[in-house]
Structure formats: structure tokens, C-alpha cells
Design a protein around this motif. Structure first.
Motif, PDB file in Angstrom:
ATOM      1  N   TYR A   1     -73.543  -3.345  53.258  1.00  0.00           N
ATOM      2  CA  TYR A   1     -72.540  -3.359  54.241  1.00  0.00           C
ATOM      3  C   TYR A   1     -72.734  -4.326  55.224  1.00  0.00           C
ATOM      4  O   TYR A   1     -73.588  -4.778  55.340  1.00  0.00           O
ATOM      5  CB  TYR A   1     -72.522  -1.860  54.734  1.00  0.00           C
TER       6      TYR A   1
ATOM      7  N   ARG B   1     -79.110   6.588  50.277  1.00  0.00           N
ATOM      8  CA  ARG B   1     -78.096   7.412  50.728  1.00  0.00           C
ATOM      9  C   ARG B   1     -78.363   8.067  52.265  1.00  0.00           C
ATOM     10  O   ARG B   1     -79.465   8.105  52.370  1.00  0.00           O
ATOM     11  CB  ARG B   1     -78.150   8.733  49.663  1.00  0.00           C
TER      12      ARG B   1
ATOM     13  N   LYS C   1     -69.423   6.353  61.584  1.00  0.00           N
ATOM     14  CA  LYS C   1     -70.521   5.447  60.645  1.00  0.00           C
ATOM     15  C   LYS C   1     -69.461   4.873  59.725  1.00  0.00           C
ATOM     16  O   LYS C   1     -69.132   5.656  58.579  1.00  0.00           O
ATOM     17  CB  LYS C   1     -71.274   6.470  60.052  1.00  0.00           C
TER      18      LYS C   1
ATOM     19  N   GLY D   1     -79.017   1.801  57.644  1.00  0.00           N
ATOM     20  CA  GLY D   1     -77.761   2.771  57.403  1.00  0.00           C
ATOM     21  C   GLY D   1     -78.072   3.799  58.341  1.00  0.00           C
ATOM     22  O   GLY D   1     -77.977   4.901  57.745  1.00  0.00           O
TER      23      GLY D   1
ATOM     24  N   VAL E   1     -76.452  -3.699  56.833  1.00  0.00           N
ATOM     25  CA  VAL E   1     -77.135  -2.594  56.292  1.00  0.00           C
ATOM     26  C   VAL E   1     -77.704  -3.094  54.906  1.00  0.00           C
ATOM     27  O   VAL E   1     -77.043  -3.688  54.204  1.00  0.00           O
ATOM     28  CB  VAL E   1     -76.200  -1.478  55.927  1.00  0.00           C
TER      29      VAL E   1
ATOM     30  N   THR F   1     -75.649   6.146  53.418  1.00  0.00           N
ATOM     31  CA  THR F   1     -74.818   4.828  53.330  1.00  0.00           C
ATOM     32  C   THR F   1     -74.888   4.243  52.123  1.00  0.00           C
ATOM     33  O   THR F   1     -73.826   3.609  51.540  1.00  0.00           O
ATOM     34  CB  THR F   1     -75.181   4.092  54.697  1.00  0.00           C
TER      35      THR F   1
ATOM     36  N   SER G   1     -74.718   0.060  60.476  1.00  0.00           N
ATOM     37  CA  SER G   1     -74.561   1.313  60.243  1.00  0.00           C
ATOM     38  C   SER G   1     -73.537   1.943  61.230  1.00  0.00           C
ATOM     39  O   SER G   1     -72.611   2.783  60.882  1.00  0.00           O
ATOM     40  CB  SER G   1     -75.793   2.308  60.045  1.00  0.00           C
TER      41      SER G   1
ATOM     42  N   TYR H   1     -71.741  12.339  55.612  1.00  0.00           N
ATOM     43  CA  TYR H   1     -71.105  11.103  55.410  1.00  0.00           C
ATOM     44  C   TYR H   1     -69.559  11.448  55.558  1.00  0.00           C
ATOM     45  O   TYR H   1     -69.068  12.656  55.995  1.00  0.00           O
ATOM     46  CB  TYR H   1     -71.135  10.456  53.831  1.00  0.00           C
TER      47      TYR H   1
ATOM     48  N   ALA I   1     -69.753   2.757  57.225  1.00  0.00           N
ATOM     49  CA  ALA I   1     -70.050   2.526  55.715  1.00  0.00           C
ATOM     50  C   ALA I   1     -70.005   3.567  55.025  1.00  0.00           C
ATOM     51  O   ALA I   1     -69.955   3.745  53.848  1.00  0.00           O
ATOM     52  CB  ALA I   1     -71.305   1.790  56.007  1.00  0.00           C
ATOM     53  N   ALA I   2     -70.007   4.930  55.653  1.00  0.00           N
ATOM     54  CA  ALA I   2     -69.850   6.227  55.077  1.00  0.00           C
ATOM     55  C   ALA I   2     -68.856   6.984  54.878  1.00  0.00           C
ATOM     56  O   ALA I   2     -68.702   8.105  54.575  1.00  0.00           O
ATOM     57  CB  ALA I   2     -71.035   7.061  55.746  1.00  0.00           C
TER      58      ALA I   2
END
Length: 579
Positions: A376, A313, A396, A274, A308, A315, A380, A483, A398-399
Motif C-alpha cells: 500500500y 494479513r 486502516k 501494516g 506498507v 493488510t 497502515s 479488517y 489499506a484494509a
């Protein structure tokens, strides 16, 4: 005893110290001036310790101590340690951005190793740009080296809440600006979020880059996961010193380690962690220093096939690097990922990657997930292309909030960070959640140095209505701890006339992450007309390092290296004359 492929007479340092001539007399007399005796150097390799400690580098505050452990290890193995201080590149304090000086550190590293009587090196880094800067320079020099990661700091804590550096700073700052937390609560976060030495304990740029260094085979197995304050870190530092001496005798040079397989492994591991968006720029730069032409499309291709599996954190949702270490660390993650790695790749340990992870175990499968239960479903990072970013942009997925992965909305453009601040602080601005907030002229040349302004704060006008995400776009970077639906590294940058320079307020921006596209809904004819009318901005610098930077810095999709430092830029630099 290591298998020696070199004799003392073949060492670089022996060119300075061994001959019976006047120049070597000068070297020996001056080293004796410092209290050394012939027993300290005769028959021994000299190991440089490149230390990025400084009084204003909190991530490396322990390096003043750790360097003594490295020296101990070098002495234990029969080498002579010499400490060479380098740029510390303190991420928090260096302005406008440490990215402006990453290449300066790379140049310093290469030239320190070339110009001194050293046979190998231990590189001490960890804070964001120190890892790629040190590695880039050492790879270009070509001496045996090992990387010593600074290690993440301990978990943050406030009022019973576990805090992650960067990630929770951004979160609580939004709440502070929205008026949902008090000044006293904000000060409590301030005092609890970074409570030991070491780099960020989220999977930000620092943890990402040290993990990449390990996946490349440049650290001892497991070294990148050890928290800075853990006594295992001291033992690892001494082990780095011992191993550096062995590597010199074995002639284990970086060209044997930094292969195409190693680079592919590093990209795969980065995606599985991630990783920070900054990883793309640094990976490309490091790979190209080794003569491996890594491209944005390679990263996107590998990312699509790599889930991922580190639930860390920003992600991941709950855990931090300390938890990751207790769960088994990077060795355990690579063990879970082994079917996607080339485990025959050689590492600085003298063993293969596969041998280094053979005994690794996962102790918490929520922190380090199996491939069939990822955080995920794919890597990432995603690379976007279109008429706004013909050379690529990064997001990104996933974030960011899922509803923004496919989005169309009107652009609201700021030409500078000051303009952007005025927009985000205007509580009555008539923007909507569909608005695409744009910052330009913040790329490699425009920033200058491509600062981390791409984590554009949520505007107050939307915060007070309860919104916590929106699509934001820039040619800047963002902190790896950040994020949100942030599109970054738009290339070419606006400052040099990239299409981002031609975007106007109200133009519809279309983002489609699944299909990897980023476009403005403007006709080719209109774009051509705007280009014909575009005027380049004034130069950022009139003298000094900035002029060299501006003339030679490459774009984000090329790694932001200096064009004259690439492998293909010219012949290898000769060894220095010492007579």
C-alpha cells in the motif's frame, strides 16, 4: 566480558543484602530459608523475570518452559534470577477487555521492580496488552530491562487452506452467518485456526506491539519475528537472560534507549508493517512514559510518508508471521526501510539499530517488499478529524474496500452493544450499503475500558445481499487482526459528551480518508442545541478499581494512560526505605 560501569556495592540489590546490619541479616536469612547460599547473591546482580504466564493464557503457554531458559542465561552470565509472576491479560478470556487492565499491569510492573531487591529485568510478554503494559511500567521504574517477545503461533490450517488467527475468524463467521458454510466446516476452522502456543500469527496487535518493541530497541535483534514453537525462541530466551546481566553492569537504562529517535523509528516500522490500529494508543502511552510527547498528528505525518511493505494479513493478502520470519523477519524489513530510520539509535544489545540490521537479508521479496513495490502506497493508519472527532479518530485504509475511503451516508446509531447486536442480526432491516453503522458509549470510560467492539460485524441484512463491507464507526477499538471500513477511537468518546453522543439516526456522516476528515452534516447551531439537551449517563462503577479507572483514564488520543502515571504528573518516586 562486558564493560562494567558499576561495582557490586553500587547495585540496588546490595542495599538489601550487603550491609552488616539487622535488616540485611533478615534478608539473608530468609533467602537462605529458600535454599540459597551466599555464593548465589554475593557479587552478583539480581535479575527479575516478570512472567505473564497463566493457565488461561494460550499465547504464553510456553512461558512456563521459557522462563527456565531465561534463568539459565542469567546464571551463565553470573546473575541471580528471580521469577515474579504478573497479570497475564489473556486477550481471549479477560472481560470486558484486557484494555481495562493494561494500566494495572503497568502499575504492577513498576511497583514489583521498585519494591524488590532487583537490579534489572527480563519482561516476558507478547499477547496484546502485555507488551505495552510491561514496557510502560518498566520505563517508569527506570532499571535496565530487556523485552522477551512470546512469538507468533504457527500458521493455521483447515482443508488445505492457510488460516490466520482473527482475520479468518471474522471472514468465515460472516460466511457462517450468511449461510454459505456448514456447521461442520465452521467447526473445522475452529479446530485448525490456532494450532500451537504463541500469539496471533497475523499482523494483529500482538505482532505489531512486539515489532514496535524491537524497533524501539527493547529486544535483541530479530527477536520479535521468531515463531513461538521454533527452537530459535529457546536460544533467544537464554540470550535475553545473559544480556540482562550485562546491561546491569553497563548501567544501560531505558532513558538511553527510549529517545525521540527510537520512538520515530517505532512509528515508521509500525506503519510499514501494516500495523494494528491499537498501535496508536499504545505507542502514545509508551512514548509519554519516556517523556516524549507523541501526538496523533505525528503518527499520521509519518504514516503518510511510509509505505506498507510487509505483505502480511490483514493488510497484506497472503502471508502470515511464520512466512515473515522465513523471509528475513523484522531485521530484513528494517533493512529495506533503513533510509527512513535513524540507524544510530541505541538498543538493548549495546549496539545501534544500524549495526543490528547490517547483515539482514530479504529471502522473499513478495513477503517483505522493497520501498518501490509496496503493498500500500502509504502507512497502515490514517488519523481523521472533524466535527465528529475534534480530537481524532483512526481508520486502516489499506484494509477496507477502496470505494469506502470517500463516503457519505445516513447514520444508524446504537447506544450499546446489545442494541447493535439487535440491528446486525435483523435480516430484514431496511439499511442500505450506504448506511454508516454507529456504536457509541464504548470508549475508555463508556465501555468500560474501550473494548474491541469496533470490529462491528456485517449486518445479516446486507450479508444475504452479497455485501462484505460497509462504513462502521465507534469510539471503541477493534482487534488488530480485523479488517474493513471501520472508523475507531472517535475522541472525545460519547460517554463523556463527545460529538458522537450528539449524532442522530439519519444524520449524514461524511468520511474522506485522503483529506483525513470525518464530519456529520449538521449545522453548528443544531449541534449546540443537542449539546445543551445532552444528559451524561450513569457512572459505570461504584467501587474498586473501576472507580479509580473512571476518574483517571485519559482519552484514546492521549494513550489511555492514567493521568497520575505520566512523567509530568509529579516527582520521581524515591527508592524504598529498607531500614
Amino acid at each position: 566480558m562486558t564493560d562494567r560501569k558499576k561495582t557490586y556495592e553500587e547495585l540496588r540489590s546490595a542495599r538489601w543484602m550487603a550491609p552488616d546490619d539487622f535488616r540485611s541479616f533478615g534478608h539473608r536469612s530468609r533467602i537462605m530459608q529458600m535454599g540459597y547460599a551466599p555464593e548465589d547473591w554475593e557479587g552478583r546482580p539480581v535479575i527479575a523475570i516478570l512472567n505473564t504466564w497463566s493457565d488461561i493464557q494460550p499465547c504464553h503457554a510456553h512461558f512456563k518452559d521459557r522462563v527456565e531458559w531465561v534463568k539459565r542465561g542469567i546464571l551463565q552470565e553470573g546473575g541471580l534470577p528471580i521469577e515474579l509472576p504478573t497479570l497475564s491479560l489473556s486477550e481471549n478470556f479477560v472481560k470486558p477487555t484486557t484494555m481495562l487492565y493494561r494500566n494495572m499491569l503497568a502499575m504492577e510492573t513498576e511497583e514489583l521492580l521498585r519494591s524488590h531487591p532487583v537490579d534489572g529485568a527480563v519482561l516476558m510478554g507478547g499477547c496484546d496488552k502485555t507488551t505495552p503494559g510491561l514496557v510502560m511500567g518498566a520505563v517508569s521504574m527506570g532499571l535496565p530491562f530487556i523485552f522477551l517477545p512470546a512469538g507468533p503461533m504457527l500458521r493455521g490450517n483447515y482443508a488445505g487452506q492457510v488460516l490466520g488467527s482473527g482475520t479468518d475468524s471474522f471472514k468465515y463467521w460472516d460466511e457462517r452467518r450468511a449461510g454459505t458454510i456448514t456447521k461442520e466446516e465452521w467447526q473445522g476452522v475452529e479446530g485448525g485456526i490456532a494450532r500451537s502456543y504463541g500469539h496471533c500469527m497475523t499482523m494483529g496487535t500482538a505482532s505489531t506491539m512486539t515489532a514496535i518493541a524491537e524497533a524501539l530497541g527493547l529486544t535483541l535483534p530479530g527477536a520479535s519475528s521468531i515463531p513461538a514453537a521454533d527452537s530459535n525462541h529457546q536460544r533467544m530466551a537464554a540470550a535475553c537472560g545473559r544480556r540482562a546481566v550485562e546491561m546491569v553492569w553497563e548501567d544501560l537504562t531505558p532513558d538511553r534507549i527510549l529517545t525521540e529517535a527510537a520512538v520515530t523509528n517505532a512509528v515508521t516500522v509500525a506503519m510499514a508493517t501494516g500495523c494494528s490500529t491499537n498501535a496508536i494508543i499504545h505507542l502514545i502511552a509508551m512514548a509519554r512514559r519516556a517523556g516524549i510527547p507523541l501526538e496523533l498528528d505525528d503518527l499520521d505525518r509519518i504514516g503518510r510518508a511510509t509505505p506498507v511493505i510487509a505483505n502480511v494479513r490483514p493488510t497484506g493478502k497472503g502471508y502470515l508471521m511464520e512466512d515473515f520470519f522465513y523471509a528475513g523477519g523484522l531485521r530484513a524489513l528494517m533493512k529495506n526501510l533503513a533510509e527512513k530510520l535513524d540507524t544510530s539509535a541505541l538498543t538493548v544489545s549495546g549496539r545501534t539499530l544500524g549495526e543490528g540490521i547490517e547483515t539482514a537479508k530479504v529471502f522473499n521479496d513478495d513477503v517483505i517488499r522493497p520501498l518501490d513495490n509496496p503493498v500500500y502506497h502509504e502507512g497502515s493508519l490514517a488519523v481523521l478529524r472533524g466535527n465528529l472527532a475534534p480530537d481524532g479518530a483512526v481508520i486502516k485504509p489499506a484494509a477496507c474496500a477502496p470505494e469506502y475511503r470517500v463516503h457519505a451516508g445516513p447514520a444508524l446509531v446504537a447506544d450499546s452493544y446489545d442494541e447493535l447486536k439487535a440491528i446486525i442480526n435483523d435480516e430484514d432491516h431496511p439499511m442500505t450499503p450506504d448506511t454508516v453503522l454507529v456504536l457509541r458509549n464504548a470508549g475508555p470510560q463508556g465501555g468500560p475500558g474501550m473494548p474491541e467492539w469496533g470490529m462491528i460485524p456485517m449486518p445479516k441484512a446486507l450479508l444475504k445481499k452479497g455485501y462484505r463491507d460497509m462504513v462502521r464507526m465507534s469510539d471503541a477499538r477493534m482487534s488488530g487482526t480485523s479488517y474493513g471500513a471501520c472508523i475507531l477511537h472517535v475522541a472525545p468518546e460519547a460517554y463523556v459528551g463527545g460529538p458522537l453522543a450528539l449524532l442522530r439516526n439519519g444524520d449524514i456522516v461524511e468520511l474522506d480518508v485522503p483529506n483525513r476528515t470525518l464530519n456529520m452534516r449538521v449545522s453548528d447551531q443544531e449541534i449546540a442545541a443537542r449539546r445543551a439537551a445532552w444528559q451524561p449517563p450513569e457512572p459505570r462503577y461504584g467501587r474498586g478499581y473501576g472507580v479509580m479507572f473512571s476518574k483517571h483514564i485519559m482519552q484514546a488520543n492521549e494513550g489511555c494512560d492514567f493521568d497520575f502515571l505520566l512523567t509530568e504528573a509529579g516527582p520521581k518516586v524515591p527508592e524504598p526505605a529498607i531500614n
